[in-house]
Motif scaffolding. Structure first.
Motif, PDB file in Angstrom:
ATOM      1  N   LEU A  27       0.829  -1.200   0.000  1.00 19.07           N
ATOM      2  CA  LEU A  27       0.000   0.000   0.000  1.00 19.07           C
ATOM      3  C   LEU A  27       0.869   1.259   0.000  1.00 19.07           C
ATOM      4  N   LEU A  28       1.872   1.302   0.872  1.00 17.44           N
ATOM      5  CA  LEU A  28       2.729   2.478   0.963  1.00 17.44           C
ATOM      6  C   LEU A  28       3.524   2.688  -0.318  1.00 17.44           C
ATOM      7  N   PHE A  29       4.042   1.605  -0.912  1.00 20.43           N
ATOM      8  CA  PHE A  29       4.803   1.750  -2.141  1.00 20.43           C
ATOM      9  C   PHE A  29       3.917   2.210  -3.285  1.00 20.43           C
ATOM     10  N   ARG A  30       2.702   1.655  -3.367  1.00 24.66           N
ATOM     11  CA  ARG A  30       1.771   2.085  -4.422  1.00 24.66           C
ATOM     12  C   ARG A  30       1.418   3.566  -4.254  1.00 24.66           C
ATOM     13  N   ARG A  31       1.196   4.000  -3.023  1.00 28.75           N
ATOM     14  CA  ARG A  31       0.887   5.425  -2.783  1.00 28.75           C
ATOM     15  C   ARG A  31       2.066   6.308  -3.173  1.00 28.75           C
ATOM     16  N   PHE A  32       3.279   5.826  -2.897  1.00 29.51           N
ATOM     17  CA  PHE A  32       4.474   6.564  -3.316  1.00 29.51           C
ATOM     18  C   PHE A  32       4.505   6.712  -4.832  1.00 29.51           C
ATOM     19  N   LEU A  33       4.283   5.617  -5.566  1.00 34.89           N
ATOM     20  CA  LEU A  33       4.295   5.666  -7.030  1.00 34.89           C
ATOM     21  C   LEU A  33       3.228   6.618  -7.552  1.00 34.89           C
ATOM     22  N   GLU A  34       2.012   6.468  -7.041  1.00 39.39           N
ATOM     23  CA  GLU A  34       0.879   7.259  -7.530  1.00 39.39           C
ATOM     24  C   GLU A  34       1.016   8.733  -7.176  1.00 39.39           C
ATOM     25  N   GLY A  35       1.762   9.052  -6.121  1.00 42.93           N
ATOM     26  CA  GLY A  35       1.906  10.432  -5.685  1.00 42.93           C
ATOM     27  C   GLY A  35       3.043  11.177  -6.357  1.00 42.93           C
ATOM     28  N   SER A  36       3.776  10.506  -7.212  1.00 40.05           N
ATOM     29  CA  SER A  36       4.911  11.124  -7.887  1.00 40.05           C
ATOM     30  C   SER A  36       4.639  11.195  -9.379  1.00 40.05           C
ATOM     31  N   ALA A  42       3.876   4.103 -13.664  1.00 39.08           N
ATOM     32  CA  ALA A  42       4.271   2.790 -13.149  1.00 39.08           C
ATOM     33  C   ALA A  42       3.251   2.285 -12.131  1.00 39.08           C
ATOM     34  N   GLY A  43       2.770   3.173 -11.270  1.00 36.52           N
ATOM     35  CA  GLY A  43       1.749   2.782 -10.293  1.00 36.52           C
ATOM     36  C   GLY A  43       0.451   2.380 -10.973  1.00 36.52           C
ATOM     37  N   ALA A  44       0.061   3.126 -12.002  1.00 37.42           N
ATOM     38  CA  ALA A  44      -1.159   2.794 -12.738  1.00 37.42           C
ATOM     39  C   ALA A  44      -1.002   1.464 -13.470  1.00 37.42           C
ATOM     40  N   LEU A  45       0.184   1.241 -14.058  1.00 35.82           N
ATOM     41  CA  LEU A  45       0.432  -0.022 -14.757  1.00 35.82           C
ATOM     42  C   LEU A  45       0.322  -1.191 -13.795  1.00 35.82           C
ATOM     43  N   TRP A  46       0.908  -1.066 -12.612  1.00 35.35           N
ATOM     44  CA  TRP A  46       0.854  -2.131 -11.615  1.00 35.35           C
ATOM     45  C   TRP A  46      -0.601  -2.453 -11.277  1.00 35.35           C
ATOM     46  N   ALA A  47      -1.398  -1.418 -11.031  1.00 39.70           N
ATOM     47  CA  ALA A  47      -2.811  -1.629 -10.696  1.00 39.70           C
ATOM     48  C   ALA A  47      -3.547  -2.322 -11.841  1.00 39.70           C
TER      49      ALA A  47
END
Length: 93
Positions: A27-36, A42-47
């Protein structure tokens, strides 16, 4: 320890363990990706890949086309140019 993994006092410290297998780390890593802005694609691709993995077989081909056009095609909405050609090649199976 397996190759590429390190342990510190018995605690696994690999990326997979910390950011994929552990719910809070993920959760924290995904929030980091999505917030940058730099890493948002990259966060959107992962999701989207996780959503793709849950698709019914009948929906997979269309979902794969959408993933390719959005993330793997230069000029796509969220092109992930950091991915290798092998990572973005269409599946042969």
């Amino acid at each position: 320890a397996p190759p590429g993994h390190t342990q510190d006092g018995g605690q696994e410290t690999s990326f997979r363990w910390q950011c994929v297998e552990q719910p809070i780390g993920k959760l924290l890593f995904r929030r980091f990706l999505e917030g940058s802005a730099q890493f948002a694609a990259a966060g959107a691709l992962w999701a989207e890949i996780e959503a793709f993995e849950q698709c019914e077989d009948a929906e997979r081909e269309e979902a794969a086309k959408k993933l390719r056009s959005r993330f793997f095609t230069p000029g796509g909405a969220e092109h992930c140019g950091f991915l290798s050609a092998a990572a973005t090649a269409p599946s042969t199976g």
